[in-house]
Structure formats: C-alpha cells, structure tokens
Design a protein around this motif. Structure first.
Motif, PDB file in Angstrom:
ATOM      1  N   LEU A 128      40.799  -4.035 -29.212  1.00  0.00           N
ATOM      2  CA  LEU A 128      40.273  -5.244 -28.274  1.00  0.00           C
ATOM      3  C   LEU A 128      40.983  -4.813 -27.034  1.00  0.00           C
ATOM      4  O   LEU A 128      40.354  -4.998 -25.963  1.00  0.00           O
ATOM      5  CB  LEU A 128      40.435  -6.653 -28.734  1.00  0.00           C
ATOM      6  CG  LEU A 128      39.652  -6.849 -29.800  1.00  0.00           C
ATOM      7  CD1 LEU A 128      39.994  -8.274 -30.168  1.00  0.00           C
ATOM      8  CD2 LEU A 128      38.075  -7.181 -29.261  1.00  0.00           C
ATOM      9  N   GLU A 129      42.244  -4.541 -27.077  1.00  0.00           N
ATOM     10  CA  GLU A 129      42.930  -4.496 -25.840  1.00  0.00           C
ATOM     11  C   GLU A 129      42.505  -3.260 -25.069  1.00  0.00           C
ATOM     12  O   GLU A 129      42.727  -2.983 -23.994  1.00  0.00           O
ATOM     13  CB  GLU A 129      44.582  -4.084 -26.264  1.00  0.00           C
ATOM     14  CG  GLU A 129      45.249  -5.184 -26.777  1.00  0.00           C
ATOM     15  CD  GLU A 129      46.690  -5.004 -27.300  1.00  0.00           C
ATOM     16  OE1 GLU A 129      47.602  -5.873 -27.345  1.00  0.00           O
ATOM     17  OE2 GLU A 129      46.835  -3.943 -27.490  1.00  0.00           O
ATOM     18  N   ASN A 130      41.983  -2.303 -25.879  1.00  0.00           N
ATOM     19  CA  ASN A 130      41.309  -0.911 -25.104  1.00  0.00           C
ATOM     20  C   ASN A 130      39.900  -1.347 -25.013  1.00  0.00           C
ATOM     21  O   ASN A 130      39.272  -0.176 -24.654  1.00  0.00           O
ATOM     22  CB  ASN A 130      41.623   0.394 -26.007  1.00  0.00           C
ATOM     23  CG  ASN A 130      42.917   0.869 -26.212  1.00  0.00           C
ATOM     24  OD1 ASN A 130      43.777   0.446 -25.320  1.00  0.00           O
ATOM     25  ND2 ASN A 130      43.014   1.617 -27.213  1.00  0.00           N
ATOM     26  N   GLY A 131      39.578  -2.704 -24.719  1.00  0.00           N
ATOM     27  CA  GLY A 131      38.083  -2.906 -24.231  1.00  0.00           C
ATOM     28  C   GLY A 131      37.131  -2.525 -25.254  1.00  0.00           C
ATOM     29  O   GLY A 131      35.771  -2.261 -24.964  1.00  0.00           O
ATOM     30  N   LEU A 152      41.788 -13.140 -27.262  1.00  0.00           N
ATOM     31  CA  LEU A 152      41.964 -11.781 -26.598  1.00  0.00           C
ATOM     32  C   LEU A 152      40.512 -11.070 -26.612  1.00  0.00           C
ATOM     33  O   LEU A 152      40.370 -10.436 -25.406  1.00  0.00           O
ATOM     34  CB  LEU A 152      42.599 -10.759 -27.755  1.00  0.00           C
ATOM     35  CG  LEU A 152      42.880  -9.374 -27.244  1.00  0.00           C
ATOM     36  CD1 LEU A 152      43.695  -9.192 -26.118  1.00  0.00           C
ATOM     37  CD2 LEU A 152      43.615  -8.529 -28.586  1.00  0.00           C
ATOM     38  N   SER A 155      39.075 -12.372 -23.364  1.00  0.00           N
ATOM     39  CA  SER A 155      39.917 -11.770 -22.260  1.00  0.00           C
ATOM     40  C   SER A 155      39.402 -10.407 -21.663  1.00  0.00           C
ATOM     41  O   SER A 155      39.340  -9.894 -20.604  1.00  0.00           O
ATOM     42  CB  SER A 155      41.275 -11.992 -22.291  1.00  0.00           C
ATOM     43  OG  SER A 155      41.894 -10.806 -23.155  1.00  0.00           O
ATOM     44  N   LYS A 156      38.719  -9.705 -22.699  1.00  0.00           N
ATOM     45  CA  LYS A 156      38.550  -8.245 -22.535  1.00  0.00           C
ATOM     46  C   LYS A 156      36.946  -8.197 -22.377  1.00  0.00           C
ATOM     47  O   LYS A 156      36.362  -7.113 -22.377  1.00  0.00           O
ATOM     48  CB  LYS A 156      39.097  -7.224 -23.643  1.00  0.00           C
ATOM     49  CG  LYS A 156      40.580  -7.293 -23.629  1.00  0.00           C
ATOM     50  CD  LYS A 156      40.936  -6.615 -22.413  1.00  0.00           C
ATOM     51  CE  LYS A 156      42.503  -6.490 -22.503  1.00  0.00           C
ATOM     52  NZ  LYS A 156      42.974  -5.816 -21.560  1.00  0.00           N
ATOM     53  N   SER A 157      36.182  -9.332 -22.530  1.00  0.00           N
ATOM     54  CA  SER A 157      34.737  -9.550 -22.448  1.00  0.00           C
ATOM     55  C   SER A 157      34.082  -8.465 -23.537  1.00  0.00           C
ATOM     56  O   SER A 157      33.033  -7.552 -23.322  1.00  0.00           O
ATOM     57  CB  SER A 157      34.197  -8.969 -21.012  1.00  0.00           C
ATOM     58  OG  SER A 157      34.518  -9.930 -20.116  1.00  0.00           O
ATOM     59  N   CYS A 158      34.726  -8.397 -24.864  1.00  0.00           N
ATOM     60  CA  CYS A 158      34.157  -8.018 -25.937  1.00  0.00           C
ATOM     61  C   CYS A 158      33.822  -8.603 -27.141  1.00  0.00           C
ATOM     62  O   CYS A 158      34.127  -9.926 -27.192  1.00  0.00           O
ATOM     63  CB  CYS A 158      35.505  -6.971 -26.628  1.00  0.00           C
ATOM     64  SG  CYS A 158      36.113  -5.628 -25.532  1.00  0.00           S
TER      65      CYS A 158
END
Length: 462
Positions: A128-131, A152, A155-158
């Motif tokens: 998720l941090e990597n989109g 999370l 926040s990443k639009s995932c």
C-alpha cells in the motif's frame, strides 16, 4: 397470403450484411480486451487458496479477461519452499523474497494469501505504501489491524479488497456494499465457520460425541491439527467484526467481542434441543438495539423451521435483516476454488477501475467504534440443562432461584437416569425472555445450593 421470393430474401440478406457497423459491433469488446494493457498481479502464498487462484486464472482466462476488460497476468509467486507449479503459476517467477511483489514497479495488484498477522501485515503495508492495490483473504489480520490498514489504503487511493475473508465463496461483502446499499441493516447472524458446523452436524445426525466428530473433521481435512480457532469461535469472531463494520458502519473491537465455542456441546444437549423443536448452531450474531450494537459468537438454539437450522456440513450461511426486508446467502465457506473465486472477484473489480469505495473502506474513513450494548444485557429466551440428584424438591429449589431473578419458565423436561448420566438426572428448562445477566446470576446461585452434579449448560435461543 404474403410470399417472399428467393431474390427478395437474398436482397434482404445482402442489405443486412452490408451494414458494417452492425456486423462488427459485437467484436469491439473482444478487440479492446486483447489490446488493453494486462493487469499484472503477484501472489504471496501457494497453499490451498493460492493454488485455486492459479488454476482459475488459467482455466477461466478468457472469461476473466472479458469481465475485467483486459487480461490478468500472474507475474510473481512468493513461496517459502519449492512447490508444484499449477495453472497460471507455471509461467510465473517464484521467489522467497516476501516483499518482492510490493517493490516490483510492474506489479499492479498484490494478493496476500499467506495468513497470519506478522509477515502478512508487513507485506500489505509495504504494498500500500508503494501505491499498489491489495487483495487479501486474511480476516484475522483485518479484524486486528484494519484500523491501520484501511486508512493507509485510503491515503494512497488504493483498493484493499477482502471479499474472500468472510464466508469464502459467498459474496456477502459485495452484497452488503452494493445490492443492499439502500437497506438500513439492523441484524446480522450467520454460520461463519464450516468446521464447527460440520462437527455439530455429525453430532446431530449420528449422535457422535464431540471428540469423535472433531477427529472425523480432521480426517476429512475440514479441521486443522490444532482446531482451536475453529472450535472455540475465534475464526467466526474475526469474520463477524468485518461484517459489523460493513453492515452497521461501526467498528466492534475484537477484544470486546464475547466469544464461546462448541467444545462443551454434547449429544445430550442436541437431543433435548431437537425434542423442543430446535437445532444447535455456532452463530456469529450482531444486532442494533436503540442505537447500540450487541454482538457475540456462541452456540445457540435455532428453531428447526429456520433456514439457518437446515444448513449442514461445512456450508456457511449469513442472514441479514433490515428495514427493506431479510436476505439470506448460503454456500461454501471455504475451499480452494470458492475462495479463489472471491479473491479474483476483487482483482476483476480493480481491473475495471472501480472506485475504492466499492471494495470496502479504502475510500472512506475507518468506521468509528460502536456504542456497545453488553451481550449480557441482551434479552432472549434461554435453554438451561442441569444434572441433579434424583430426589424431591430439586425442581422447586431451582425454580425458586429463577423466580427471584424474575425469570419465568416456559417448559420443563426431566429424564430418568441413564448410562450416560449415571446417578444424575438431566433437568432441562426453557425460559421466557430474560436478560442473560439474570440467567448467569441465577446459575451462580443454583451452584451454591450444592444440588448440581455437573456444570450447568446454558444456550441462548433465537
């Protein structure tokens, strides 16, 4: 009578076939699918569900591509040790680097199918941090750490898809999010664990004691060597937390959920329940009561005419009730292909470019904690089974204690001594509606009278 000459028929045929748009229109979607950029996925875990995903990706490749609007390609599989390559995994890269999918710029979606709450949490967080979009079947992880993973993802639009995490192949989450979106739900109850349901089915149909039914479940592969999560209601509790979040828009913290398993259920209790017109099922239940949520996992008596009472073997079922009417969904709660199908449903949703909101909480704030009504305050009928000495006055004494707690008795069943009960006599009471708090208080008082020869059994009645 009107006739048509062969010339006119031929003319009409030529006219119809001469319309190029009409003739080729149906082929446009297929052309677009073939030309579209493939959705590249990576999968961590090649167990039962992972193998099922690989098989369906190969066997149903064409239909999945059409429904997704583009091909779906499995690029990488994370495994701890070499395994047989099945289905689409035959052409995939195998690695033991857990974070490889999360760090690969070519991967669009990461499938987490390893289970547990440590490595899985690390992988999902990094992805998720990597989109990257994520699809998981890990109900334990989401029940315990959803409060950090869903925000999370938002926040990443995932996407953070989890259809497979509850009731396997039953599309319960998608039904709540879409089909029942206009229904104000106020009750959720269901058989959420196939292993426990299989055991209770064997005990009910064949009179097996719990230990033998458990051994049979393990022999058939329904139960793990350590069956604690299934038989003590923990697996069902994880699923119930997710159902409450979606159905009620409220987070019921796992550590506040009251949970009882089936390890103390006996064939005697099942037989008495049947005599009274009920079956015993391990249920996950949640209800809204005056704005509060009361919930728990426990074995309960279900009226024999209810559909839930007729769900047997390793099947799952969920009943939802709202102001637009009740709905019940039924099917396999686990297994390679049913669960894999649910996993790939989330993958297809990603491929279609659905809004994250359609997959859960990825596009909305994580729901606030529920205003909880303790399960002991909930009101229902109750089943009580005592083992008592065969002497006068026992029923009078127990009835007196119940009356002191404002608990009225609906019916009484008393049997003679048997080989099973020895010198004790089983005494079964069904109460009218009463708070569980008063039932528990009365049970403690009866124990102090020193007239019971074994632990009193208590079940709620739907």
């Amino acid at each position: 009578m009107v006739t048509t000459t062969s010339a006119s028929r031929s003319s009409r045929t030529r006219t119809a076939s001469s319309r190029p748009f009409a003739a080729s229109r149906s082929s446009f979607p297929e052309v677009r699918v073939k030309q579209a950029k493939p959705l590249v996925i990576a999968m961590a875990g090649m167990g039962t569900v992972g193998s099922g995903v690989a098989r369906l990706l190969e066997e149903n490749a064409e239909s999945i591509a059409k429904r997704a609007g583009r091909p779906v390609t499995l690029k990488t599989v994370v495994i701890r040790s070499p395994k047989e390559r099945v289905g689409a995994a035959k052409d995939a890269e195998f690695t033991n680097d857990l974070l490889a999918p999360a760090n690969d710029p070519e991967v669009d979606v990461v499938l987490e199918l390893i289970g547990g709450t440590t490595a899985a949490r690390e992988l999902i967080t990094k992805a998720l941090e990597n989109g990257k979009h994520v699809v998981t079947a890990n109900k334990a992880l989401l029940a315990e750490y959803g409060h950090e993973l869903f925000p999370l993802a938002r926040s990443k639009s995932c996407h953070l898809g989890f259809e497979a995490s509850v009731a396997g192949g039953i599309p319960i989450l998608q039904s709540i999010k879409e089909t029942l979106a206009a229904n104000e739900l106020f009750s959720v109850m269901g058989i959420l664990n196939g292993t426990a349901n299989f055991i209770l089915t064997q005990m009910s149909q064949d009179g097996m004691p719990f230990d033998k039914a458990l051994a049979l479940a393990q022999e058939k592969g329904y139960a793990e060597a350590d069956p604690t999560l299934d038989i003590e209601g923990i697996d069902a509790a994880h699923k119930l937390v997710l159902l409450i979040q979606l159905a009620f828009g409220a987070n019921y913290p796992l550590d506040k959920l009251r949970v009882w398993g089936i390890s103390r259920v006996t064939p005697m209790d099942i037989a008495f329940a049947r005599q009274m017109g009920y079956g015993i099922k391990l249920l996950g239940t949640a209800r809204k009561v005056n704005g509060k949520v009361t919930a728990g996992v426990y074995p309960a008596l279900v009226p024999a005419h209810y559909l839930l009472a007729k769900v047997e073997g390793s099947y799952n079922a969920v009943r939802l009730e709202g102001n637009a009417g009740p709905v019940m969904l039924y099917g396999y709660g686990a297994g390679d292909l049913p669960t894999a199908s649910a996993v790939l449903a989330d993958v297809i949703a990603v491929a279609r470019g659905c809004e994250p909101n359609n997959l859960g909480f990825a596009d909305m704030p994580f729901p606030p904690d529920a205003d909880i009504l303790d399960l002991d305050e909930a009101v229902s009928e109750h089943f009580l089974r005592f083992l008592v000495p065969d002497k006068p006055g026992v029923l009078r004494d127990i009835a007196g204690v119940l009356a002191a707690h404002d608990i009225s008795i609906a019916q009484v069943i008393q049997k003679e001594k048997s080989e099973v009960t020895g010198s004790a006599v089983p005494l079964v009471l069904q109460t009218h509606d009463a708070p569980a708090r008063e039932i528990h208080a009365a049970m403690r008082e009866v124990e102090k009278l020193d007239i019971t020869l074994d632990r009193t059994m208590h079940y709620r009645i739907l």
